[in-house]
Design a protein around this motif. Structure first.
Motif, PDB file in Angstrom:
ATOM      1  N   ASP A   1       0.835  -1.213   0.000  1.00 12.12           N
ATOM      2  CA  ASP A   1       0.000   0.000   0.000  1.00 12.12           C
ATOM      3  C   ASP A   1       0.865   1.256   0.000  1.00 12.12           C
ATOM      4  OD1 ASP A   1      -2.222  -1.580   0.083  1.00 12.12           O
ATOM      5  OD2 ASP A   1      -2.725  -1.189   2.169  1.00 12.12           O
ATOM      6  N   ILE A   2       1.888   1.273   0.850  1.00  9.61           N
ATOM      7  CA  ILE A   2       2.786   2.434   0.940  1.00  9.61           C
ATOM      8  C   ILE A   2       3.483   2.664  -0.391  1.00  9.61           C
ATOM      9  CG2 ILE A   2       4.874   3.346   2.046  1.00  9.61           C
ATOM     10  CD1 ILE A   2       4.021   1.726   4.577  1.00  9.61           C
ATOM     11  N   ALA A   3       3.990   1.575  -0.984  1.00  8.50           N
ATOM     12  CA  ALA A   3       4.695   1.674  -2.275  1.00  8.50           C
ATOM     13  C   ALA A   3       3.772   2.195  -3.371  1.00  8.50           C
ATOM     14  CB  ALA A   3       5.263   0.312  -2.654  1.00  8.50           C
ATOM     15  N   LEU A   4       2.540   1.704  -3.388  1.00 10.65           N
ATOM     16  CA  LEU A   4       1.578   2.084  -4.432  1.00 10.65           C
ATOM     17  C   LEU A   4       1.124   3.532  -4.285  1.00 10.65           C
ATOM     18  CD1 LEU A   4      -0.176   0.967  -6.805  1.00 10.65           C
ATOM     19  CD2 LEU A   4      -1.946   0.506  -5.106  1.00 10.65           C
ATOM     20  N   VAL A   5       0.726   3.916  -3.084  1.00 12.01           N
ATOM     21  CA  VAL A   5       0.186   5.268  -2.864  1.00 12.01           C
ATOM     22  C   VAL A   5       1.264   6.338  -3.034  1.00 12.01           C
ATOM     23  CG1 VAL A   5      -0.898   6.803  -1.171  1.00 12.01           C
ATOM     24  CG2 VAL A   5      -1.661   4.424  -1.347  1.00 12.01           C
ATOM     25  N   LEU A   6       2.458   6.062  -2.518  1.00  8.42           N
ATOM     26  CA  LEU A   6       3.533   7.059  -2.598  1.00  8.42           C
ATOM     27  C   LEU A   6       4.382   6.928  -3.859  1.00  8.42           C
ATOM     28  CD1 LEU A   6       4.767   7.062   1.129  1.00  8.42           C
ATOM     29  CD2 LEU A   6       3.048   8.529   0.047  1.00  8.42           C
ATOM     30  N   ASN A   7       4.089   5.885  -4.649  1.00  7.50           N
ATOM     31  CA  ASN A   7       4.805   5.661  -5.912  1.00  7.50           C
ATOM     32  C   ASN A   7       6.309   5.510  -5.684  1.00  7.50           C
ATOM     33  OD1 ASN A   7       4.921   5.217  -8.634  1.00  7.50           O
ATOM     34  ND2 ASN A   7       4.744   7.375  -9.233  1.00  7.50           N
ATOM     35  N   ILE A   8       6.647   4.674  -4.692  1.00  6.79           N
ATOM     36  CA  ILE A   8       8.050   4.413  -4.380  1.00  6.79           C
ATOM     37  C   ILE A   8       8.321   2.908  -4.458  1.00  6.79           C
ATOM     38  CG2 ILE A   8       8.334   6.459  -2.902  1.00  6.79           C
ATOM     39  CD1 ILE A   8       7.879   4.654  -0.456  1.00  6.79           C
ATOM     40  N   SER A   9       9.575   2.519  -4.317  1.00  7.23           N
ATOM     41  CA  SER A   9       9.941   1.099  -4.392  1.00  7.23           C
ATOM     42  C   SER A   9       9.461   0.351  -3.152  1.00  7.23           C
ATOM     43  CB  SER A   9      11.460   0.946  -4.513  1.00  7.23           C
ATOM     44  OG  SER A   9      12.089   1.342  -3.299  1.00  7.23           O
ATOM     45  N   GLU A  10       9.273  -0.962  -3.299  1.00 11.50           N
ATOM     46  CA  GLU A  10       8.861  -1.813  -2.170  1.00 11.50           C
ATOM     47  C   GLU A  10       9.908  -1.755  -1.052  1.00 11.50           C
ATOM     48  OE1 GLU A  10       6.335  -4.335  -1.666  1.00 11.50           O
ATOM     49  OE2 GLU A  10       5.142  -3.743  -3.408  1.00 11.50           O
ATOM     50  N   GLU A  11      11.184  -1.696  -1.444  1.00 15.06           N
ATOM     51  CA  GLU A  11      12.271  -1.664  -0.455  1.00 15.06           C
ATOM     52  C   GLU A  11      12.177  -0.411   0.418  1.00 15.06           C
ATOM     53  OE1 GLU A  11      13.153  -4.430  -3.545  1.00 15.06           O
ATOM     54  OE2 GLU A  11      12.725  -2.275  -3.731  1.00 15.06           O
ATOM     55  N   GLU A  12      11.965   0.736  -0.221  1.00 17.16           N
ATOM     56  CA  GLU A  12      11.858   1.976   0.546  1.00 17.16           C
ATOM     57  C   GLU A  12      10.575   1.982   1.384  1.00 17.16           C
ATOM     58  OE1 GLU A  12      12.222   6.839   0.195  1.00 17.16           O
ATOM     59  OE2 GLU A  12      11.861   5.699  -1.640  1.00 17.16           O
ATOM     60  N   ALA A  13       9.506   1.429   0.817  1.00 18.27           N
ATOM     61  CA  ALA A  13       8.230   1.360   1.540  1.00 18.27           C
ATOM     62  C   ALA A  13       8.377   0.538   2.818  1.00 18.27           C
ATOM     63  CB  ALA A  13       7.150   0.761   0.647  1.00 18.27           C
ATOM     64  N   ASP A  14       9.088  -0.581   2.720  1.00 17.89           N
ATOM     65  CA  ASP A  14       9.291  -1.446   3.875  1.00 17.89           C
ATOM     66  C   ASP A  14      10.146  -0.744   4.935  1.00 17.89           C
ATOM     67  OD1 ASP A  14       8.844  -4.113   5.049  1.00 17.89           O
ATOM     68  OD2 ASP A  14      11.012  -4.316   4.892  1.00 17.89           O
ATOM     69  N   LYS A  15      11.151  -0.017   4.468  1.00 16.20           N
ATOM     70  CA  LYS A  15      12.022   0.729   5.379  1.00 16.20           C
ATOM     71  C   LYS A  15      11.239   1.819   6.122  1.00 16.20           C
ATOM     72  CE  LYS A  15      16.338   3.387   5.402  1.00 16.20           C
ATOM     73  NZ  LYS A  15      17.394   4.016   4.575  1.00 16.20           N
ATOM     74  N   LEU A  16      10.382   2.539   5.403  1.00 11.39           N
ATOM     75  CA  LEU A  16       9.572   3.597   6.016  1.00 11.39           C
ATOM     76  C   LEU A  16       8.567   3.019   7.010  1.00 11.39           C
ATOM     77  CD1 LEU A  16       8.849   5.935   2.948  1.00 11.39           C
ATOM     78  CD2 LEU A  16      10.403   6.384   4.862  1.00 11.39           C
TER      79      LEU A  16
END
Length: 408
Positions: free
Chosen positions: A241-256
Motif C-alpha cells: 500500500d505504501i509503495a503504491l500510494v507514494l509511488n516508491i519502491s517496495e524496499e523503501e516502503a518497507d524501510k519507512l
C-alpha cells in the motif's frame, strides 16, 4: 515425551521457510540444536503456488541444519494455515480394563484411538487429536488419569481435520525435498503454549498471528481449541500500500514502515517531513509523516475489520475475553493493539508469553511447533527420523570449521 528425542519443525511462511531442530533434555525442556531459514515465495495468500520453490527452500534449510548439527534429517513436522483446518469436538466414555489396578496408559491410548472414530467429510483428512479434558467416574477432572482408581473415564478431545488437497500438496513438496512428514499441526495450535502467558492459557483467548502475507486466527476457550482461520492479508499488504500510494519502491516502503510504524494518526507527536528517495512522481519528493501513517492505519483497520467480521459470522465473538497479537507483520507497528481494541471492542495486547522473547521472531512458529510436539500427552513416540553422521563426516566437518577459522 522421551528424553533425547530429536524433533524437526518446519514452518512454511509467505516470505520464507524456517526450520528448527530441537532435542528434549533431562528436564523435559526443548534445547534448540540448530535453526535455519530460506527466502521463499511459493506460498501466496495461504495458497501453494509453486511446489518446486517451496521444496528447494525446505531442502536448503535442512541442508544447513544437517551441516550445523552433524545429523541426517529424514523427516519433519510441518505447520498448516488455519483456513485449511476444520475442528470437530468429540467425547467418549471409556471403560477401564482393570479398575482395581487403576487407569493405565494403554486405557488412555485406546480412548484416543476411539475418540477419533468420527465420520470424516469428503475432501477432509484427519491430522491431529488434541486431548482436552479427562473426567473420572466420580466427576473429577484430571490432566493425567494414569493410576487413578476409576471404573471408567470420559475423554473430551478436538479432532483436527485438514483439506485433503492441501495435505496432498504438502506430501508432494516433502517428497521432492527428500523428507517424510511426521505430522501436520495448525499454526495457532502450535503457537498457543509459546505465545500465551500462564493466565491466558486458561482464559477465552483469540490469538492473532499477523505474518507477512497472512493473518492466522486461533480461538481457545481455556484448553479447548474452538476455531481457526486464515485471512490473506498481513504486513506485506501494508508495504505494498505504501509503495503504491507514494509511488516508491517496495524496499523503501518497507524501510519507512519499520522506521515510522504507527497504527493510528492520533498518536503522532511530530508531523515530520519525510524525503522520498525512489519516488517516480514529479514534484512529490517530500511528504508529512501523517500521510504515511494514514496509509498504515487504513490497512490495519481493514485487517481487524475482516477478523471482526469473521468471528462475528462464526458466532464466537461474544465468548472471547482477550485478544493476543503476535507475528512479524505487526511487531514493528506501535499502537496496533490500541487500533485492534477500537475495532474489535475486545481488550487487545501484544504477546508477552514467558518464552517468546528468548526465540528470534522468524523462528517462533517453527520453535513453537517443536515444543507442541514434545509436550503431546500419551504419545508413544514423537521423535523425527534422524541419523547421526559417521565419525568420518564429523571429523571432516571439524577440519572444515578449523580451516574457516584460520583462513576466513
Amino acid at each position: 515425551m522421551a528424553i533425547g528425542d530429536i524433533i524437526v519443525g518446519i514452518d512454511i511462511g509467505t516470505s520464507k521457510v524456517c526450520t528448527v531442530v530441537g532435542e528434549v533434555n533431562n528436564f523435559g525442556q526443548i534445547e534448540t540444536i540448530c535453526s535455519a531459514s530460506c527466502k521463499c515465495s511459493g506460498l501466496k495468500k495461504g495458497k501453494i503456488i509453486n511446489e518446486e520453490e517451496i521444496a528447494l527452500s525446505i531442502s536448503k534449510t535442512i541442508q544447513d541444519a544437517e551441516e550445523e548439527a552433524s545429523l541426517k534429517i529424514n523427516s519433519s513436522y510441518v505447520t498448516i494455515p488455519g483456513k485449511y483446518i476444520t475442528i470437530v469436538q468429540n467425547s467418549i466414555v471409556k471403560e477401564v480394563k482393570d479398575k482395581f489396578a487403576g487407569v493405565s496408559v494403554k486405557d488412555v491410548q485406546n480412548a484416543l484411538m476411539q475418540v477419533k472414530d468420527i465420520e470424516i467429510p469428503e475432501g477432509k483428512v484427519l491430522i491431529d487429536i488434541v486431548p482436552d479434558q479427562i473426567m473420572l467416574d466420580n466427576g473429577k477432572v484430571i490432566p493425567d488419569p494414569v493410576g487413578s482408581l476409576s471404573s471408567s473415564f470420559t475423554l473430551k478431545a478436538q479432532i483436527i481435520l485438514a483439506d485433503k488437497d492441501y495435505v496432498r500438496q504438502l506430501n508432494s513438496i516433502f517428497k521432492k525435498a527428500g523428507l517424510e512428514i511426521d505430522g501436520i499441526v495448525a499454526t495457532t495450535l502450535a503457537e498457543r503454549n509459546l505465545v500465551l502467558d500462564l493466565n491466558e492459557l486458561h482464559d477465552n483467548i483469540m490469538l492473532l498471528d499477523i505474518g507477512a502475507g497472512n493473518t492466522d486466527i486461533g480461538v481457545f476457550e481455556g484448553t479447548t481449541f474452538v476455531y481457526t482461520n486464515t485471512i490473506p492479508v498481513g504486513g506485506d499488504s501494508i508495504t505494498s500500500d505504501i509503495a503504491l500510494v507514494l509511488n516508491i519502491s517496495e524496499e523503501e516502503a518497507d524501510k519507512l514502515k519499520k522506521q515510522y510504524g504507527l497504527a493510528m494518526k492520533s498518536f503522532i507527536d511530530n508531523d515530520n517531513e519525510i524525503m522520498l528517495n525512489t519516488c517516480k512522481e514529479e514534484g512529490k519528493k517530500v511528504i508529512k509523516s501523517s500521510e504515511l501513517i494514514e496509509i498504515i492505519e487504513a490497512r490495519i483497520e481493514e485487517i481487524f475489520s475482516i477478523v471482526n467480521k469473521d468471528i462475528t459470522s462464526q458466532g464466537i465473538k461474544s465468548r472471547i475475553n482477550n485478544v493476543v497479537l503476535t507475528g512479524q507483520g505487526i511487531s514493528n507497528i506501535n499502537k496496533s493493539d490500541v487500533a485492534g481494541k477500537v475495532i474489535l471492542n475486545i481488550p487487545v495486547k501484544i504477546s508477552t508469553g514467558r518464552l517468546i522473547s528468548t526465540v528470534k521472531p522468524s523462528f517462533r512458529t517453527s520453535y513453537a511447533l517443536v515444543r507442541y510436539i514434545a509436550s503431546r500427552p500419551f504419545a508413544k513416540s514423537v521423535s523425527s527420523s534422524i541419523d547421526a553422521q559417521s565419525d568420518e563426516n564429523i571429523f571432516k566437518n571439524i577440519l572444515e570449521r578449523i580451516k574457516e577459522f584460520f583462513y576466513s
